[in-house]
Design an enzyme around this catalytic site. Structure first.
Site, mmCIF file in Angstrom:
data_model
loop_
_atom_site.group_PDB
_atom_site.id
_atom_site.type_symbol
_atom_site.label_atom_id
_atom_site.label_comp_id
_atom_site.label_asym_id
_atom_site.label_seq_id
_atom_site.Cartn_x
_atom_site.Cartn_y
_atom_site.Cartn_z
ATOM 1 N N SER A 126 0.796 -1.215 0.000
ATOM 2 C CA SER A 126 0.000 0.000 0.000
ATOM 3 C C SER A 126 0.825 1.260 0.000
ATOM 4 C CB SER A 126 -0.919 -0.038 1.218
ATOM 5 O OG SER A 126 -0.647 1.029 2.073
ATOM 6 N N LYS A 127 0.294 2.281 -0.674
ATOM 7 C CA LYS A 127 1.056 3.510 -0.739
ATOM 8 C C LYS A 127 1.079 4.196 0.616
ATOM 9 C CE LYS A 127 -2.591 5.899 -3.260
ATOM 10 N NZ LYS A 127 -2.858 6.531 -4.537
ATOM 11 N N ARG A 128 0.090 3.886 1.422
ATOM 12 C CA ARG A 128 0.064 4.513 2.742
ATOM 13 C C ARG A 128 1.265 4.057 3.562
ATOM 14 N NH1 ARG A 128 -5.458 4.454 1.836
ATOM 15 N NH2 ARG A 128 -5.946 6.578 1.284
ATOM 16 N N GLY A 174 4.067 3.454 2.312
ATOM 17 C CA GLY A 174 5.281 3.879 1.617
ATOM 18 C C GLY A 174 5.929 2.766 0.812
#
Ligand code: GLU
Length: 476
Positions: free
Chosen positions: A248-250, A252
């Site tokens: 997930s981009k959350r 990183g």
């Protein structure tokens, strides 16, 4: 009908590989059908806007060859392609939807909304304002009261649709909320803008992640309310970090830029992410962009989550290096060598040739070559190696012999090699003993990014001879 797909990122940060995969599949699908690929920026949530994110979307897509036929910068007949620039048109559609019974004005205050909890303790809007009369709504709007427009979702019943990957799916309306379609600032939410824009831009196939599988019934309801034709849907499986966690981009994880910075080439990134959730009919894994364009099909998209396997991606990157010509590889390796500790010290083209089959990531080039920059007072004990049947005493005996035969030869890899092997024969030693002692003496390293003769070529005759002399002196 011409196939039209779109990639609709929100410019909220770097381009995560999940997003890039969506773009890739949408591009491949359109191109495979002779259709158009459209780029649309979904920036209606201005609070999440990140500076530079738009440029990053453009540059990543361009770099990877995912060129769009229509989009913010290139234009097209359905523009503008940036949602904030389309702001004025959404309200008319929202009003139309209200008139058609698919939406309603809501004046509820934040305080009232805070008090609404459903039987599961979840806050769910209770359709309070649905019962307001047309006159009352008009009066309150005229008096300047703040309002939003909500979707009117039936309390019961179910909505089924066919997804081209998941087949027939069905969801209960009772689990859905009357989401806000137009915010009090006059901006549409994603829930509304995606429908209006996909319709107006004549998108035939909506391709996005499975997280939208269950909200699509709400969108279908709007298409039906408006009397618009629903698009086809292609939902793509999530990309997982492992069997439990989503990449997930959350957190990183893994943006395109991260992969490039850690030494992958764009061909690998595209090839590997194509395989995250899709497979060709054969078991071929190394696929060029052209091959992907020819082979991609919806039938190959999996319903199951794809697990990101960095080991496999590295292997694939190494395969790309092996398949390159030396010159191609050198264009990638050169800038890295020029920034490494051995910059300007040796023959860069030769170093590059040596690395081509020995690294899986470009960053490993510097890691492997940097140790060659220094030759200090290395630990003589590395001459001792059980498997190679060497130790400092053996080295002490062998090195003067090596020096003797090497002094007058022409310094080519072949000559160095043949001379060392002739010495093995003459002294009745093992290959490993002579080669080990020679290599350690000229590099001062137990691990080198190549064999003895390759190291000899890198350093050249004078350096090698003086290092052997120095080692002999230190062993005395
Ligand atoms: N802006 C949405 C996102 O970035 C797009 C989803 C869609 O493709 O409709 O997730």
């Amino acid at each position: 009908m011409k196939v039209r797909t779109r990639f609709a990122p929100s410019p909220t940060g770097f381009l995560h590989i999940g997003g890039l995969r969506t773009a890739l599949y949408a591009y491949l699908y359109a191109k495979g059908k002779g259709g158009d690929f459209i780029l649309r920026l979904e920036d209606t949530d201005q609070t999440r806007y990140v500076d530079g994110a738009v440029e990053l979307i453009y540059s990543t897509l361009r770099e990877t060859g995912l060129n769009w036929d229509e989009g913010p910068d290139v234009g097209g007949k359905f523009g503008p392609y940036i949602q904030s620039e389309r702001k004025s048109l959404y309200m008319d559609y929202a009003v139309e939807l209200v008139e058609k019974g698919g939406a309603y004005y809501c004046f509820c205050t934040k305080d009232r909304l805070e008090t609404l909890l459903d039987e599961n303790g979840q806050r769910k809007y209770d359709k309070h304002c649905l019962s307001l009369s047309k006159e009352e709504v008009a009066k309150r709007i005229a008096s300047g009261e703040q309002y939003v427009i909500r979707q009117n979702i039936p309390k019961t019943g179910e909505c089924a649709y066919t997804d081209l990957v998941f087949g027939e799916v069905s969801f209960d309306f009772k689990d859905m909320e009357d989401n806000i379609l137009m915010k009090s600032d006059g901006m549409p939410t994603y829930n509304f803008a995606n429908v209006v824009d996909d319709h107006l831009m004549e998108i035939t196939h909506v391709m996005r992640g499975t997280e939208y599988l269950s909200s699509t019934p709400k969108y279908n309801l709007m298409y039906d309310n408006f009397g618009w034709e629903r698009p086809q849907y292609i939902h793509m499986p999530p990309i997982m970090k492992n069997s439990k966690e989503k990449l997930s981009k959350r957190h990183g994880d893994a943006s395109y830029a991260d992969f490039i910075n850690s030494g992958y080439i764009k061909e690998t990134v595209i090839n590997y992410i194509a395989l995250l959730g899709w497979s060709p009919k054969s078991d071929q894994e190394k696929l060029t962009f052209e091959e992907l364009k020819n082979l991609f099909s919806v039938e190959g998209i999996s319903k199951h989550p794809a697990i990101f396997d960095e080991k496999k991606m590295k292997w694939l990157n190494g395969e790309y290096f092996k398949a390159m010509t030396e010159q191609e590889f050198f264009t990638h390796a050169k800038p890295i060598i020029e920034k490494s500790a051995v910059a300007g010290m040796f023959d860069d083209e030769y170093l590059s040739k040596l690395m081509k089959t020995r690294v899986e990531l470009l960053t490993q080039i510097a890691e492997k070559l940097d140790p060659l920059a220094e030759y200090g007072d290395w630990d003589l004990e590395i001459l001792t190696h059980k498997k190679m049947k060497t130790d400092t005493e053996i080295a002490k005996a062998i090195l003067p012999e090596i020096l003797n035969v090497m002094k007058d030869i022409e310094w080519t890899e072949e000559k160095v090699h043949d001379t060392l092997l002739a010495l093995v024969e003459k002294l009745e030693l093992k290959n490993s003993q002579v080669l080990w002692c020679f290599r350690i003496a000229i590099t001062g390293l137990a691990n080198t990014p190549g064999g003895a003769t390759e190291m000899a070529k890198i350093f050249g005759k004078d350096t090698c001879i003086s290092r052997i002399e120095k080692t002999i002196a230190r062993l005395a």
